[in-house]
Design a protein around this motif. Structure first.
Motif, PDB file in Angstrom:
ATOM      1  N   ILE A 187       0.833  -1.196   0.000  1.00 28.89           N
ATOM      2  CA  ILE A 187       0.000   0.000   0.000  1.00 28.89           C
ATOM      3  C   ILE A 187       0.872   1.251   0.000  1.00 28.89           C
ATOM      4  CG2 ILE A 187      -0.120   0.085   2.524  1.00 28.89           C
ATOM      5  CD1 ILE A 187      -3.047   0.938   2.283  1.00 28.89           C
ATOM      6  N   GLU A 188       0.332   2.351  -0.511  1.00 28.31           N
ATOM      7  CA  GLU A 188       1.058   3.619  -0.483  1.00 28.31           C
ATOM      8  C   GLU A 188       1.339   4.030   0.958  1.00 28.31           C
ATOM      9  OE1 GLU A 188      -0.414   6.195  -4.362  1.00 28.31           O
ATOM     10  OE2 GLU A 188      -1.602   6.254  -2.536  1.00 28.31           O
ATOM     11  N   ASP A 189       2.408   4.800   1.122  1.00 25.57           N
ATOM     12  CA  ASP A 189       2.687   5.315   2.465  1.00 25.57           C
ATOM     13  C   ASP A 189       1.960   6.640   2.672  1.00 25.57           C
ATOM     14  OD1 ASP A 189       4.199   7.330   1.203  1.00 25.57           O
ATOM     15  OD2 ASP A 189       6.060   6.201   1.399  1.00 25.57           O
ATOM     16  N   ALA A 190       2.181   7.255   3.826  1.00 21.18           N
ATOM     17  CA  ALA A 190       1.448   8.464   4.190  1.00 21.18           C
ATOM     18  C   ALA A 190       1.861   9.693   3.378  1.00 21.18           C
ATOM     19  CB  ALA A 190       1.648   8.756   5.675  1.00 21.18           C
ATOM     20  N   ASN A 191       2.919   9.582   2.584  1.00 20.87           N
ATOM     21  CA  ASN A 191       3.401  10.725   1.808  1.00 20.87           C
ATOM     22  C   ASN A 191       2.753  10.815   0.428  1.00 20.87           C
ATOM     23  OD1 ASN A 191       5.271  11.531   3.828  1.00 20.87           O
ATOM     24  ND2 ASN A 191       6.655   9.886   3.168  1.00 20.87           N
ATOM     25  N   SER A 192       1.658  10.115   0.229  1.00 20.27           N
ATOM     26  CA  SER A 192       0.980  10.133  -1.062  1.00 20.27           C
ATOM     27  C   SER A 192       0.548  11.551  -1.446  1.00 20.27           C
ATOM     28  CB  SER A 192      -0.264   9.237  -1.016  1.00 20.27           C
ATOM     29  OG  SER A 192      -1.054   9.437  -2.172  1.00 20.27           O
ATOM     30  N   PRO A 193       0.810  11.975  -2.703  1.00 20.70           N
ATOM     31  CA  PRO A 193       0.389  13.308  -3.157  1.00 20.70           C
ATOM     32  C   PRO A 193      -1.042  13.328  -3.696  1.00 20.70           C
ATOM     33  CG  PRO A 193       1.639  12.249  -4.900  1.00 20.70           C
ATOM     34  CD  PRO A 193       1.602  11.265  -3.741  1.00 20.70           C
ATOM     35  N   TYR A 194      -1.777  12.243  -3.476  1.00 26.85           N
ATOM     36  CA  TYR A 194      -3.083  12.108  -4.115  1.00 26.85           C
ATOM     37  C   TYR A 194      -4.243  12.422  -3.161  1.00 26.85           C
ATOM     38  CZ  TYR A 194      -0.452   9.852  -7.838  1.00 26.85           C
ATOM     39  OH  TYR A 194       0.431   9.587  -8.844  1.00 26.85           O
ATOM     40  N   ALA A 195      -4.189  13.578  -2.529  1.00 26.74           N
ATOM     41  CA  ALA A 195      -5.288  13.988  -1.648  1.00 26.74           C
ATOM     42  C   ALA A 195      -6.552  14.222  -2.469  1.00 26.74           C
ATOM     43  CB  ALA A 195      -4.906  15.260  -0.901  1.00 26.74           C
ATOM     44  N   ASN A 196      -7.674  13.733  -1.978  1.00 22.54           N
ATOM     45  CA  ASN A 196      -8.953  13.943  -2.657  1.00 22.54           C
ATOM     46  C   ASN A 196      -9.457  15.354  -2.378  1.00 22.54           C
ATOM     47  OD1 ASN A 196     -10.765  10.936  -3.274  1.00 22.54           O
ATOM     48  ND2 ASN A 196      -8.563  11.145  -3.080  1.00 22.54           N
ATOM     49  N   LEU A 197      -9.979  15.998  -3.423  1.00 27.31           N
ATOM     50  CA  LEU A 197     -10.290  17.421  -3.385  1.00 27.31           C
ATOM     51  C   LEU A 197     -11.781  17.700  -3.506  1.00 27.31           C
ATOM     52  CD1 LEU A 197      -7.625  18.432  -6.067  1.00 27.31           C
ATOM     53  CD2 LEU A 197      -7.324  18.578  -3.580  1.00 27.31           C
ATOM     54  N   LEU A 198     -12.201  18.773  -2.848  1.00 24.13           N
ATOM     55  CA  LEU A 198     -13.499  19.367  -3.153  1.00 24.13           C
ATOM     56  C   LEU A 198     -13.261  20.360  -4.275  1.00 24.13           C
ATOM     57  CD1 LEU A 198     -16.516  19.948  -2.572  1.00 24.13           C
ATOM     58  CD2 LEU A 198     -15.741  21.741  -0.995  1.00 24.13           C
ATOM     59  N   VAL A 199     -14.015  20.218  -5.354  1.00 20.42           N
ATOM     60  CA  VAL A 199     -13.828  21.048  -6.549  1.00 20.42           C
ATOM     61  C   VAL A 199     -15.092  21.863  -6.815  1.00 20.42           C
ATOM     62  CG1 VAL A 199     -13.511  20.970  -9.060  1.00 20.42           C
ATOM     63  CG2 VAL A 199     -12.144  19.491  -7.578  1.00 20.42           C
ATOM     64  N   ALA A 200     -14.891  23.139  -7.138  1.00 19.01           N
ATOM     65  CA  ALA A 200     -15.999  24.025  -7.499  1.00 19.01           C
ATOM     66  C   ALA A 200     -15.791  24.530  -8.918  1.00 19.01           C
ATOM     67  CB  ALA A 200     -16.072  25.202  -6.533  1.00 19.01           C
ATOM     68  N   ARG A 201     -16.761  25.278  -9.411  1.00 17.77           N
ATOM     69  CA  ARG A 201     -16.578  25.965 -10.689  1.00 17.77           C
ATOM     70  C   ARG A 201     -15.952  27.333 -10.423  1.00 17.77           C
ATOM     71  NH1 ARG A 201     -22.337  25.139 -11.455  1.00 17.77           N
ATOM     72  NH2 ARG A 201     -22.444  27.423 -11.478  1.00 17.77           N
ATOM     73  N   GLU A 202     -15.308  27.878 -11.437  1.00 11.22           N
ATOM     74  CA  GLU A 202     -14.694  29.205 -11.319  1.00 11.22           C
ATOM     75  C   GLU A 202     -15.710  30.247 -10.868  1.00 11.22           C
ATOM     76  OE1 GLU A 202     -11.884  30.728 -11.549  1.00 11.22           O
ATOM     77  OE2 GLU A 202     -10.441  29.476 -12.603  1.00 11.22           O
ATOM     78  N   ASP A 203     -16.941  30.128 -11.352  1.00 12.48           N
ATOM     79  CA  ASP A 203     -17.926  31.173 -11.094  1.00 12.48           C
ATOM     80  C   ASP A 203     -18.611  31.069  -9.731  1.00 12.48           C
ATOM     81  OD1 ASP A 203     -19.238  28.847 -11.858  1.00 12.48           O
ATOM     82  OD2 ASP A 203     -20.929  29.903 -12.742  1.00 12.48           O
ATOM     83  N   ASN A 204     -18.404  29.961  -9.015  1.00 11.54           N
ATOM     84  CA  ASN A 204     -19.078  29.851  -7.724  1.00 11.54           C
ATOM     85  C   ASN A 204     -18.139  29.500  -6.570  1.00 11.54           C
ATOM     86  OD1 ASN A 204     -18.531  27.131  -7.993  1.00 11.54           O
ATOM     87  ND2 ASN A 204     -20.645  26.482  -8.298  1.00 11.54           N
ATOM     88  N   LYS A 205     -16.835  29.481  -6.835  1.00 14.40           N
ATOM     89  CA  LYS A 205     -15.868  29.018  -5.838  1.00 14.40           C
ATOM     90  C   LYS A 205     -15.860  29.862  -4.570  1.00 14.40           C
ATOM     91  CE  LYS A 205     -11.955  31.568  -7.834  1.00 14.40           C
ATOM     92  NZ  LYS A 205     -10.605  31.455  -8.413  1.00 14.40           N
ATOM     93  N   ASN A 206     -16.238  31.136  -4.676  1.00 10.70           N
ATOM     94  CA  ASN A 206     -16.218  32.021  -3.509  1.00 10.70           C
ATOM     95  C   ASN A 206     -17.595  32.260  -2.907  1.00 10.70           C
ATOM     96  OD1 ASN A 206     -13.380  32.526  -3.561  1.00 10.70           O
ATOM     97  ND2 ASN A 206     -13.695  33.895  -5.310  1.00 10.70           N
ATOM     98  N   SER A 207     -18.567  31.475  -3.289  1.00 12.19           N
ATOM     99  CA  SER A 207     -19.921  31.664  -2.773  1.00 12.19           C
ATOM    100  C   SER A 207     -19.967  31.337  -1.278  1.00 12.19           C
ATOM    101  CB  SER A 207     -20.906  30.774  -3.522  1.00 12.19           C
ATOM    102  OG  SER A 207     -20.739  29.419  -3.142  1.00 12.19           O
ATOM    103  N   PRO A 208     -20.857  32.001  -0.531  1.00 14.00           N
ATOM    104  CA  PRO A 208     -20.995  31.709   0.898  1.00 14.00           C
ATOM    105  C   PRO A 208     -21.289  30.229   1.166  1.00 14.00           C
ATOM    106  CG  PRO A 208     -22.155  33.729   0.358  1.00 14.00           C
ATOM    107  CD  PRO A 208     -21.725  33.122  -0.950  1.00 14.00           C
TER     108      PRO A 208
END
Length: 270
Positions: free
Chosen positions: A219-240
């Motif tokens: 298995i991969e170790d704890a230094n994996s660069p593959y963190a799962n991300l929350l992704v938004a659109r450019e037009d709504n990324k700063n919405s409340p």
């Protein structure tokens, strides 16, 4: 004004105020809806966990579950959905290369799902025979990830052992003469009994009742660069609403939920 009339007026006024108090809403806020695409496990489970908290803050979180890695990104890119929660940065980079006008922006790291190798035929890596068939994901970012993990185990040697976009053409040594089958990531648990070794993304492994910590050969170790991300659109990324979603996903409550529910198979990245 007579005393009786004053009393009558006071009673009418008091009754009116009481009625107003009964029918007035306790809290007034504008509810904002977010439609987020997610893989079933663990992404949708984590989002469902924070739904009640967000509802209290005026965010109606709608979770749309997908079982593949393509449509969740496409649906956000085409503005059918507000965001997604299933991918890591290398996957997003590859997606952007192949899709014009991509508008997806990562706004938070949530967790890491350590990538692992499984076998239904062999109990330890030393038993893997020469000429073994190895199944890996067919999308570029995860196939590269699989090859890097194989290289760390000494099963292959790559031109650049740090190149996350490595392909089979980058293999310069294959001492065990391994044979590779590239398949859609979601199908890998189902073909486990048809190959000698399969490198499976943790979300699909968990769905198939495989524990990456206990059931994998490596298995991969704890230094994996593959963190799962929350992704938004450019037009709504700063919405409340998105700011509230980020705060909820990166909260101590979610960290505890991940640690207790997945027991090392999923690791908080915040």
């Amino acid at each position: 004004m007579s005393l009786n009339l004053k009393r009558r007026f006071s009673l009418i006024l008091a009754g009116s105020l009481a009625a107003a108090a009964v029918f007035a809403p306790a809290t007034v806020f504008a509810v904002e809806t977010l439609h987020i695409a997610a893989s079933p496990v663990p992404h949708a489970e984590i989002l469902e966990f924070i739904k009640p908290k967000l509802a209290k803050e005026g965010v109606d979180l709608k979770v749309k579950v997908f079982t593949d890695y393509i449509q969740p990104a496409v649906q956000v890119n085409e503005k059918h959905l507000d965001g997604n929660f299933f991918l890591h940065q290398p996957y997003l980079n590859e997606f952007k290369k192949n899709h014009k006008n991509d508008i997806e922006v990562p706004i938070a790291k949530v967790h890491v799902e350590p990538f692992a190798a499984y076998s239904s035929k062999y109990k330890k890596l030393a038993d893997l025979p020469d000429g073994a068939t190895v199944a890996i994901p067919n999308d570029p970012s995860n196939s590269g990830r699989a090859l890097l993990l194989l290289a760390k185990q000494g099963l292959v040697k790559l031109k650049d052992p740090k190149n996350i976009s490595a392909t089979q053409k980058d293999i310069i040594e294959n001492p065990k003469k391994l044979k590779f089958k590239e398949l859609e990531a979601a199908t890998l648990p189902r073909v486990l009994n048809q190959v000698d070794l399969a490198l499976i993304n943790t979300n699909y492994a968990i769905e198939a009742k495989l524990n990456p910590v206990k059931d994998s050969l490596f298995i991969e170790d704890a230094n994996s660069p593959y963190a799962n991300l929350l992704v938004a659109r450019e037009d709504n990324k700063n919405s409340p609403a998105f700011k509230k979603l980020v705060a909820a996903l990166n909260s101590p409550e979610v960290k505890k939920f991940i640690e207790e529910k997945y027991k090392g198979a999923v690791v908080p990245a915040f």
